[in-house]
Design an enzyme around this catalytic site. Structure first.
Site, short mmCIF file in Angstrom:
data_model
loop_
_atom_site.label_atom_id
_atom_site.label_comp_id
_atom_site.label_asym_id
_atom_site.label_seq_id
_atom_site.Cartn_x
_atom_site.Cartn_y
_atom_site.Cartn_z
N ASP A 119 -4.21 -2.55 -3.40
CA ASP A 119 -5.47 -1.86 -3.63
C ASP A 119 -5.32 -0.78 -4.70
O ASP A 119 -6.23 0.00 -4.93
CB ASP A 119 -6.05 -1.30 -2.34
CG ASP A 119 -5.17 -0.26 -1.67
OD1 ASP A 119 -4.19 0.20 -2.29
OD2 ASP A 119 -5.46 0.10 -0.52
N GLU A 157 2.40 3.80 -4.13
CA GLU A 157 1.81 2.50 -4.44
C GLU A 157 2.78 1.66 -5.28
O GLU A 157 2.99 0.48 -4.99
CB GLU A 157 0.48 2.67 -5.21
CG GLU A 157 -0.62 3.34 -4.43
CD GLU A 157 -1.36 2.43 -3.46
OE1 GLU A 157 -0.98 1.25 -3.30
OE2 GLU A 157 -2.34 2.92 -2.86
N HIS A 200 -9.25 -0.55 2.40
CA HIS A 200 -9.99 -0.28 3.64
C HIS A 200 -11.21 -1.19 3.78
O HIS A 200 -12.26 -0.76 4.23
CB HIS A 200 -10.38 1.20 3.72
CG HIS A 200 -9.22 2.10 3.50
ND1 HIS A 200 -8.21 2.27 4.45
CD2 HIS A 200 -8.86 2.86 2.43
CE1 HIS A 200 -7.31 3.11 3.96
NE2 HIS A 200 -7.68 3.47 2.75
N ASP A 247 0.84 -1.18 0.00
CA ASP A 247 0.00 0.00 0.00
C ASP A 247 0.88 1.24 0.00
O ASP A 247 2.02 1.20 0.45
CB ASP A 247 -0.93 0.02 1.21
CG ASP A 247 -2.16 0.92 1.01
OD1 ASP A 247 -2.36 1.41 -0.13
OD2 ASP A 247 -2.90 1.13 1.97
N GLY A 248 0.33 2.31 -0.53
CA GLY A 248 1.00 3.59 -0.52
C GLY A 248 0.06 4.65 0.02
O GLY A 248 -1.16 4.48 -0.04
N ASP A 295 -1.43 -0.35 5.02
CA ASP A 295 -1.93 1.03 5.10
C ASP A 295 -1.38 1.72 6.34
O ASP A 295 -0.90 2.86 6.27
CB ASP A 295 -3.46 1.04 5.11
CG ASP A 295 -4.01 2.45 5.20
OD1 ASP A 295 -3.82 3.23 4.25
OD2 ASP A 295 -4.62 2.77 6.24
#
Length: 154
Positions: A71, A48, A121, A10-11, A131
């Site tokens: 994501d 990301e 999320h 994740d970024g 995250d």
């Protein structure tokens, strides 16, 4: 046959551009590793993509089977929908983040990588951990310089 490596990425960016960070969780059998770093001025898409790159670069075994869960539609679709091949034909330098895509291609071809898109999320434990790592990294006091962003500007 070697066990697959499961990589979750994740970024995050506080502002776009703004301070940002990435988070990576690597799992293979009993092995578990977390990676993260923060940058003073960057974008969400750069973080990301950098998460995937750093995760792949951390894998010591060559030609590893890697399952990447992200994501980021930007990253997953670039690979799964063949955007990268089109960018290479048109000239990678004409795309956003060419420095990172070039770095990605160099490490990507060293492994057998599959990409899967997660809904962000949504309560997925490893994605939520990534995250948290990315946000924590973006909030840290000693942020790195994203030299590629300063040169290229998304």
């Amino acid at each position: 046959m070697d066990e697959p490596i499961y990589m979750y990425t994740d970024g995050a960016s506080r502002g776009n551009p703004g301070p940002g960070g990435y988070g990576v969780v690597l799992k293979c059998g009993p092995h578990y590793r977390e990676l993260s770093a923060g940058y003073r001025l960057t974008t969400n898409n750069r973080m990301e993509l950098l998460a995937v790159i750093v995760g792949l670069e951390a894998i010591r075994r060559k030609n590893a089977r890697v399952m990447v869960y992200s994501d980021s539609a930007y990253v997953v679709k670039a690979v799964n929908e063949g955007w990268i091949e089109k960018w290479l034909v048109k000239g990678l330098h004409k795309q956003k983040n060419p420095d990172l895509w070039e770095r990605f291609l160099n490490i990507y071809k060293q492994h057998n990588v599959s990409f899967f898109q997660l809904k962000g999320h949504s309560g997925h434990p490893e994605n939520e951990r990534c995250d948290a790592l990315a946000v924590e990294a973006a909030l840290s006091e000693n942020l790195n310089e994203d030299e590629g962003y300063n040169i290229v500007k998304e």
